[in-house]
Scaffold this active site. Sequence first.
Site, PDB file in Angstrom:
ATOM      1  N   THR A 184      26.660 -54.176  40.961  1.00  0.00           N
ATOM      2  CA  THR A 184      26.045 -54.604  42.217  1.00  0.00           C
ATOM      3  C   THR A 184      25.122 -55.817  42.060  1.00  0.00           C
ATOM      4  OG1 THR A 184      24.206 -53.052  41.943  1.00  0.00           O
ATOM      5  CG2 THR A 184      26.126 -52.273  43.186  1.00  0.00           C
ATOM      6  N   ASP A 185      24.696 -56.101  40.816  1.00  0.00           N
ATOM      7  CA  ASP A 185      23.679 -57.152  40.653  1.00  0.00           C
ATOM      8  C   ASP A 185      24.162 -58.531  41.096  1.00  0.00           C
ATOM      9  OD1 ASP A 185      22.002 -55.220  39.767  1.00  0.00           O
ATOM     10  OD2 ASP A 185      22.000 -55.817  37.665  1.00  0.00           O
ATOM     11  N   THR A 222      27.924 -50.504  37.453  1.00  0.00           N
ATOM     12  CA  THR A 222      27.424 -49.122  37.513  1.00  0.00           C
ATOM     13  C   THR A 222      28.477 -48.161  38.028  1.00  0.00           C
ATOM     14  OG1 THR A 222      25.151 -49.809  37.758  1.00  0.00           O
ATOM     15  CG2 THR A 222      25.690 -47.671  38.663  1.00  0.00           C
ATOM     16  N   SER A 237      27.390 -56.772  35.564  1.00  0.00           N
ATOM     17  CA  SER A 237      27.668 -57.984  36.344  1.00  0.00           C
ATOM     18  C   SER A 237      26.661 -59.111  36.145  1.00  0.00           C
ATOM     19  CB  SER A 237      27.815 -57.643  37.827  1.00  0.00           C
ATOM     20  OG  SER A 237      26.566 -57.419  38.428  1.00  0.00           O
ATOM     21  N   LYS A 243      22.051 -57.976  48.223  1.00  0.00           N
ATOM     22  CA  LYS A 243      21.443 -56.766  47.658  1.00  0.00           C
ATOM     23  C   LYS A 243      19.953 -56.806  47.967  1.00  0.00           C
ATOM     24  CE  LYS A 243      21.128 -53.998  43.464  1.00  0.00           C
ATOM     25  NZ  LYS A 243      21.550 -53.797  42.068  1.00  0.00           N
ATOM     26  N   TYR A 266      20.848 -46.071  32.444  1.00  0.00           N
ATOM     27  CA  TYR A 266      22.198 -45.664  32.015  1.00  0.00           C
ATOM     28  C   TYR A 266      22.919 -46.900  31.463  1.00  0.00           C
ATOM     29  CZ  TYR A 266      22.864 -47.868  36.488  1.00  0.00           C
ATOM     30  OH  TYR A 266      22.817 -48.775  37.501  1.00  0.00           O
ATOM     31  N   GLU A 318      11.391 -79.919  56.391  1.00  0.00           N
ATOM     32  CA  GLU A 318      10.323 -80.003  55.379  1.00  0.00           C
ATOM     33  C   GLU A 318      10.466 -81.235  54.476  1.00  0.00           C
ATOM     34  OE1 GLU A 318       7.594 -78.361  54.767  1.00  0.00           O
ATOM     35  OE2 GLU A 318       7.763 -76.829  56.315  1.00  0.00           O
TER      36      GLU A 318
HETATM   37  C1  SIN Z   1      24.958 -52.085  39.176  1.00  0.00           C
HETATM   38  O1  SIN Z   1      26.154 -52.126  39.121  1.00  0.00           O
HETATM   39  O2  SIN Z   1      24.384 -51.469  40.118  1.00  0.00           O
HETATM   40  C2  SIN Z   1      24.025 -52.709  38.173  1.00  0.00           C
HETATM   41  C3  SIN Z   1      24.706 -53.216  36.950  1.00  0.00           C
HETATM   42  C4  SIN Z   1      25.659 -54.330  37.225  1.00  0.00           C
HETATM   43  O3  SIN Z   1      25.454 -55.114  38.142  1.00  0.00           O
HETATM   44  O4  SIN Z   1      26.647 -54.414  36.463  1.00  0.00           O
END
Ligand code: SIN
Length: 360
Positions: A123-124, A43, A90, A196, A57, A317
């Site tokens: 971020t993923d 992103t 990602s 995240k 997007y 467990e």
């Molecule tokens: C992001 O970057 O926030 C989402 C898309 C990705 O992980 O490439």
Amino acid sequence: MQAKAVRSIFALFSFVLVCALPAQAETAAGKLPNVTILATGGTIAGSGATSTTTVGYTAATVGVQRLIAAVPELAKVANVTGEQVFQIASENMTNEHWLTLGKRVNALLAQPNVDGIVITHGTDTLEETAFFLELVVKSKKPVVLVGAMRPSTAMSADGPINLYNAVLIAGSQEAVGKGVLVSLNDQIQAARDVTKTNTSTLDSFKTPELGMLGYVQGNKAFFYRQGLRKHGYEGEFDISGLSSLPMVEIVYGYANMNAIGLNAFVAAGAKGIIHAGTGDGSLATPVKTALTEARKKGTMIVRSSRVGQGIVARNGEANDDELDFVVSDTLNPQKARILLMLALTKTNDSKTIQKIFYTY
Ligand code: SIN
């Protein structure tokens, strides 16, 4: 039109303000550090139809040179060069991408004229790439992963300030020897523990309970703590001769669970299974039976937890000694998968692998 003009004046004002600030990142010799930005997409390099498009997007459309050009303030704190390593969202990151990236990072950091590296990333799966690099980077020089929750075309996009902060950290002496770092939202987090936590808000990256390492404020990185687990530069994982990693898959625990998916992974040749168990890594009866069978056939089993916080207790467990299972300690399932893949490149002994999980 009027709003656009106001934004341009605001951008010019911020630029003038930053130009007037002292360059905090200067080395003792009075030179700016050399920081390489490796761009992988996400992103932070995404674009949307309008300035208010913050979901829906397209990720990974803007190249590294445009990312750098959009933040002229970078030139005040580092000599920045950019390389486009990949251009992907990602969720499409693979083990092979990680091996390519890890080798490139190690090659660059071995050069005396590279002081630090910033990796722009979606971020993923950012936390996963960060932890992989944490385990395989053979240098104390700073490596900082950075992303953005809003695309580059959004109003109040967070990418530019996040990139600026990441370069500042990567060029700072304070970050040397701290392992691979993650920075978004003016915060500095450790690759091992950060995750995240929100699908879309700017403060998504957090290290609940164990805590973040520091902040970036006023053009300076401030550190308050550091992780005690072994870093890659002190460790045993060497990816220089690897072109693939062992197949390790994650099976998610839930009520009414069956072993169909788990058995399919084993039949497909998985060398390891991470069980993202309920609670403290508990196992539903059909799953426990299938995991026990899989272990007897040689598949390594790691009990992790879907809860997100806390230690999975060995022999809690399940009787791990008897079943010859490993527990993930505090690693979440997606990070346990990475450590198990790397551990399996060194050994097939479950006791040694358990030690590895208590070490990194
Ligand atoms: C992001 O970057 O926030 C989402 C898309 C990705 O992980 O490439």
